[in-house]
Design an enzyme around this catalytic site. Structure first.
Site, mmCIF file in Angstrom:
data_model
loop_
_atom_site.group_PDB
_atom_site.id
_atom_site.type_symbol
_atom_site.label_atom_id
_atom_site.label_comp_id
_atom_site.label_asym_id
_atom_site.label_seq_id
_atom_site.Cartn_x
_atom_site.Cartn_y
_atom_site.Cartn_z
ATOM 1 N N GLY B 33 45.103 83.310 3.543
ATOM 2 C CA GLY B 33 45.616 84.438 2.768
ATOM 3 C C GLY B 33 46.176 85.486 3.707
ATOM 4 N N TRP B 37 45.018 92.903 2.059
ATOM 5 C CA TRP B 37 43.638 92.860 2.548
ATOM 6 C C TRP B 37 43.468 91.732 3.572
ATOM 7 C CZ3 TRP B 37 39.762 94.939 4.348
ATOM 8 C CH2 TRP B 37 38.419 94.654 4.077
ATOM 9 N N LYS B 229 32.595 96.307 -10.136
ATOM 10 C CA LYS B 229 32.839 97.742 -9.945
ATOM 11 C C LYS B 229 34.166 98.168 -10.575
ATOM 12 C CE LYS B 229 35.897 97.634 -6.312
ATOM 13 N NZ LYS B 229 36.212 97.914 -4.930
ATOM 14 N N GLN B 332 43.215 95.222 -11.294
ATOM 15 C CA GLN B 332 42.181 94.197 -11.288
ATOM 16 C C GLN B 332 41.126 94.372 -12.382
ATOM 17 O OE1 GLN B 332 40.600 93.512 -7.375
ATOM 18 N NE2 GLN B 332 40.735 91.328 -7.730
#
Lengths: 389, 389
Positions: B33, B37, B229, B332
């Site tokens: 990836g 990030w 979260k 998200q």
């Protein structure tokens, strides 16, 4: 599916429909203390005793008598105007709140006693009340802080229990008293030792549509949350004040804010569990724990004073700043930091509590407020894998 | 006493002094990836492999090949400039980062595999890598989210373990990637299942002076913190946006902020423990739990999009706002809310999760964003004494 709706969070239908049995006279409530938070407690309780038939309408409030600049007695003004003009001006307490300057008279008939005085007065008050209260009375303490003695720390709830021979719950939470007085949303947690029924009675007495009260079986955990959060808060304030001054971006500040709150919460939990192994992890997820800490950090009432200390690089003492900015009040975290430091130092735990230790060093002027931002020191365990505490 | 000082939080003196034994060749690391990030992870890891002799200097990064508007291939530009000009422009990744467009070639020799792709691609990637990796490889997932299947939710770490037959740790925390790229302070938590030694290797690989990594033995707890979260955050954002709009005072807002964060944390913990009874309460006190939630609430990157949704009273869909404001990225929390809702609904748990349920109803347009502020509904258990979850 949406969550179910509840018109009235407290189900009082039974007690409202059925009058109390003759052998169960209405419960009398007395509040020992009448400062800012004590007056708010009186307002909350007085609104509930009027609604709940199991309680006597009248709420007695012991008031340390003062003569106001007008020459009037404080108790007389409270009883004439239903307002504590000195400590909670502009707020009606309820006509059923009776101010009483005689502490022994105030507590005589009460079976529920609410203690809410500055913590340094509690030992004297307890001694004075020995033998003067009903043997079937129950107590609750709203007082933050602890007494550090030679043989270890003594929580205020224990002080009350030991001196008066009665059980004592605690109620802690984000007590921004003036906001609760304005009926703005707030939360609190009741900690109880064994008797859930008594805890439920306290919840009933305090809970309103804007003041949400829950309970957990963990007196020391709840009480230490209320006490220690001030210590964490000061560390947080200084850590983030540095960032404010340096003009960093908001998003960077957020990472610092969150990290110091987390470290503060971790030290609160570790300290509590070392002192009282019965303390539960879950208590720190309650309103008295994480929510109170966040509230205190984001909006605490003594913010300006701690910020001023940081802006002066710690060169002006707290005594000086308190006198100038807090009209005679003390910044609670300072004395807590000292008490916590005494315990940590006496038991050899200092190195496991870098935040609490550093806060005390700053309060004493031995480190500058900037000492908080050194993260590799604040979180030494983190960098080596699992936390030791 | 001040806390002890540590010049270098990771003690690397032993591995620096003693070269690895012949039977222990340097560990090769591959990152699967290369988004925002993923590129930051490459930068962190590449700075450590250069310093730590137990690791091979080169860090291979699989890049989904793209042709840039200039006509150049993305991998070529990364390898020529050491910069991911598309997903992390302006940041040097390190000369030892090698971009590889061939995923099978990229993973072939690696014994440490870092997975950091959008979560919806992971199943396909795992299938493609079956039989193509070393049998002694170890994995870590930095991916938030879960796959909800008919027989229940599947965490990304399990997906990797099951398909590839290797163990998989997770790393979660306040990953505001652009800030970490600028070497601003941040924290993360590694969750591991059994082998602490492997967890320590991951900590070593990621930890830097500005990126503090700790580890806990609780894969699912850490992974669910990272996933859930976003659900809590959306509830928080809407709850507090209402207050912003109504122009209330800061201090009142703080009480709401803290209360919604607490309820969010409570539901995260309860949901995790219902799904995986092994999940530990203490994990929620780590960086991946309370700190990440606070960071996300106070400074999350998709804040503007959620605020815009609230300001439009939920009348413009997320698809529309995402397209307009997030340049093709998805918010998200929206997909997480849907996944969480599927689990709650399927297992009959909806009524115990008022915040998560309400967030999903708002995402679907069945409730307005203002639905979050009704506290007597959000916290029905609180008002009746002890929490059920």
């Amino acid at each position: 599916m949406a969550p179910s709706l509840h018109d009235d969070p407290i189900d009082d239908s039974i007690s409202a429909a059925a009058p109390p049995l003759p052998q169960m006279p209405p419960i009398k409530v007395t509040i020992v203390g009448s400062g800012n938070w004590g007056s708010v407690a009186a307002k909350l309780i007085a609104s509930n005793t009027l609604k709940l038939s199991s309680f006597h309408d009248e709420v007695r409030m012991w008031v340390f008598e003062e003569t106001l600049p007008t020459g009037e007695k404080l108790t007389e003004v409270i009883n004439n105007t239903n307002e504590n003009v000195k400590y909670l001006p502009g707020i009606k307490l309820g006509k059923n709140v009776v101010a009483d300057p005689d502490i022994e008279n105030a507590v005589r008939d009460a079976t529920m006693l609410v203690f809410v005085t500055p913590h340094q007065f509690m030992e004297g008050i307890c001694k004075r009340l020995m033998g003067k209260i009903r043997s079937d009375a129950e107590a609750i303490s709203l007082i933050k802080g602890m007494e550090v003695k030679r043989d270890g720390p003594c929580m205020i709830s224990s002080l009350i229990s030991e001196h008066l021979g009665i059980s004592c719950c605690v109620l802690m939470g984000a007590n921004i008293a003036n906001e609760i007085a304005l009926e703005q949303f707030s939360e609190a947690t009741v900690g109880y030792r064994k008797n859930k029924e008594i805890a439920d009675k306290w919840v009933k007495l305090f809970h309103t549509s804007y003041f949400m009260v829950s309970c957990v079986q963990d007196v020391e955990g709840v009480e230490l949350c209320g006490t220690l959060k001030n210590d964490s808060w000061m560390g947080w304030r200084w850590g983030t004040t540095q960032r404010f001054i340096s003009g960093s971006k908001l998003i960077i500040l957020c990472l610092y804010q969150a990290a110091i709150m987390r470290i503060g919460l971790r030290e609160m939990k570790a300290f509590s569990k070392l002192l009282f192994p019965s303390v539960k992890d879950t208590t720190f997820f309650e309103s008295c724990g994480v929510a109170d800490l966040i509230t205190t950090c984001l909006g605490g009432r003594n913010r300006r004073c701690a910020e001023a200390f940081a802006k002066n690089g710690g060169k002006r003492s707290f005594d000086e700043l308190e006198a100038e900015m807090l009209q005679g009040q003390k910044l609670q975290g300072v004395s807590t930091a000292k008490e916590v430091h005494e315990v940590l130092s006496h038991r050899g735990w200092l190195e496991n509590f870098p935040l609490f230790s550093t806060v005390h060093e700053i309060c004493c002027g031995r480190l500058p407020p900037t000492a908080i931002v050194v993260f590799s020191e604040l979180a030494p365990d983190q960098s080596r894998g699992e936390s030791r505490i």
